[in-house]
Write an enzyme that holds these catalytic residues in place. Structure first.
Site, PDB file in Angstrom:
ATOM      1  N   CYS A 107       0.848  -1.183   0.000  1.00 36.93           N
ATOM      2  CA  CYS A 107       0.000   0.000   0.000  1.00 36.93           C
ATOM      3  C   CYS A 107       0.885   1.236   0.000  1.00 36.93           C
ATOM      4  O   CYS A 107       2.111   1.148   0.050  1.00 36.93           O
ATOM      5  CB  CYS A 107      -0.930   0.000   1.213  1.00 36.93           C
ATOM      6  SG  CYS A 107      -0.058   0.048   2.796  1.00 36.93           S
ATOM      7  N   LYS A 108       0.262   2.400  -0.054  1.00 38.32           N
ATOM      8  CA  LYS A 108       0.997   3.656  -0.046  1.00 38.32           C
ATOM      9  C   LYS A 108       1.575   3.923   1.343  1.00 38.32           C
ATOM     10  O   LYS A 108       1.056   3.451   2.352  1.00 38.32           O
ATOM     11  CB  LYS A 108       0.084   4.810  -0.458  1.00 38.32           C
ATOM     12  CG  LYS A 108      -0.422   4.723  -1.890  1.00 38.32           C
ATOM     13  CD  LYS A 108      -1.303   5.915  -2.210  1.00 38.32           C
ATOM     14  CE  LYS A 108      -1.810   5.842  -3.643  1.00 38.32           C
ATOM     15  NZ  LYS A 108      -2.693   6.990  -3.970  1.00 38.32           N
TER      16      LYS A 108
END
Length: 257
Positions: A107-108
């Site tokens: 994920c970011k």
């Protein structure tokens, strides 16, 4: 020095009894605890085995994974537990997160929450400092902290996704089927009624202008433009009313304060 006529160079156990001897040392058991010694995270530099092939320990079951021909990959799959193990740093702006079900997610860096895509898990992971389960550290049990938001059942595909809005009656886009639906039925019902009302008013105005100003329209051709605008606005509002009346509705599973 030999005693009782026994040569000191002879074995202590005779050959006739050697088949019944078992080793007294405890067998080697591979450590599977999350606190076991692990290789440096996100690196393809691992200690080669006896044949010179680079290997790395699985971050889930600690089995050896052969890296031959896989050094260009970011993650490799274990053949024992079928879970992914990172061997390189994540792409820029990304980070690895290990779900308590052992699913490796990416994920970011700025993400605060992430949902596990596995159908048998669907866990919502809070990426705050309390529930952070990063691959940079040994996995720790996740604390049962309720996340903000709700799980919504898509009105199109029936899949469940995480909806982070804190208010109902808004539009949501399903990450599975990429279609838009309304969370709750109040918003489409309210807007459908509003567009029907405005559309009928515009049409009545257009009919009134058509019936009441025919002579005036013959002298001033611009009057026909006002008729067309009234009918056009009424038609657009009725089309929007049909859209809101036919939109799919998604309903929340659970709501968290």
């Amino acid at each position: 020095m030999a005693a009782d006529g026994v040569d000191e160079r002879s074995p202590l156990l005779s050959a006739s009894h050697s088949g019944n001897v078992t080793p007294t040392a405890p067998p080697y058991l591979q450590e599977s605890s999350p606190r076991a010694e692990l290789p440096p995270p996100y690196t393809a530099i691992a200690s080669p085995d006896a044949s010179g092939i680079p290997v790395i320990n699985c971050r889930v079951c600690q089995s050896l994974i052969n890296l031959d021909g896989k050094l260009h990959q970011h993650v490799v799959k274990c053949t024992v537990c079928n879970e992914a193990t990172p061997i390189k740093n994540p792409p820029t702006g990304k980070k690895y997160v290990r779900c308590p079900c052992n699913c490796l997610l990416i994920c970011k860096d700025t993400s605060r929450r992430i949902g596990c895509p596995r159908p048998n898990c669907r866990r919502i992971i809070n990426l705050g400092p309390v529930m952070l389960i990063s691959e940079e550290q040994p996995a720790q049990p996740a604390l049962p902290i309720q996340p903000e938001g709700t799980r919504v059942v898509c009105g199109h595909c029936g899949n469940t996704f995480l909806w982070m809005e804190l208010r109902f009656n808004t539009l949501a886009k399903c990450p599975h089927c990429k279609k838009i639906s309304s969370v709750g039925s109040a918003l489409p019902r309210r807007r459908c009624c509003a567009y029907i009302t405005i559309g009928m008013i515009c049409i009545f105005i257009g009919v009134g202008l058509t019936v009441g100003t025919p002579d005036f329209a013959r002298r001033f051709r611009a009057t026909y433009v006002s008729w067309a605008i009234a009918y056009l606005l009424g038609l657009i509002c009725l089309i929007r009313a049909c859209y809101w009346g036919a939109i799919r509705v998604s309903y929340p599973e659970h709501s968290f304060a």
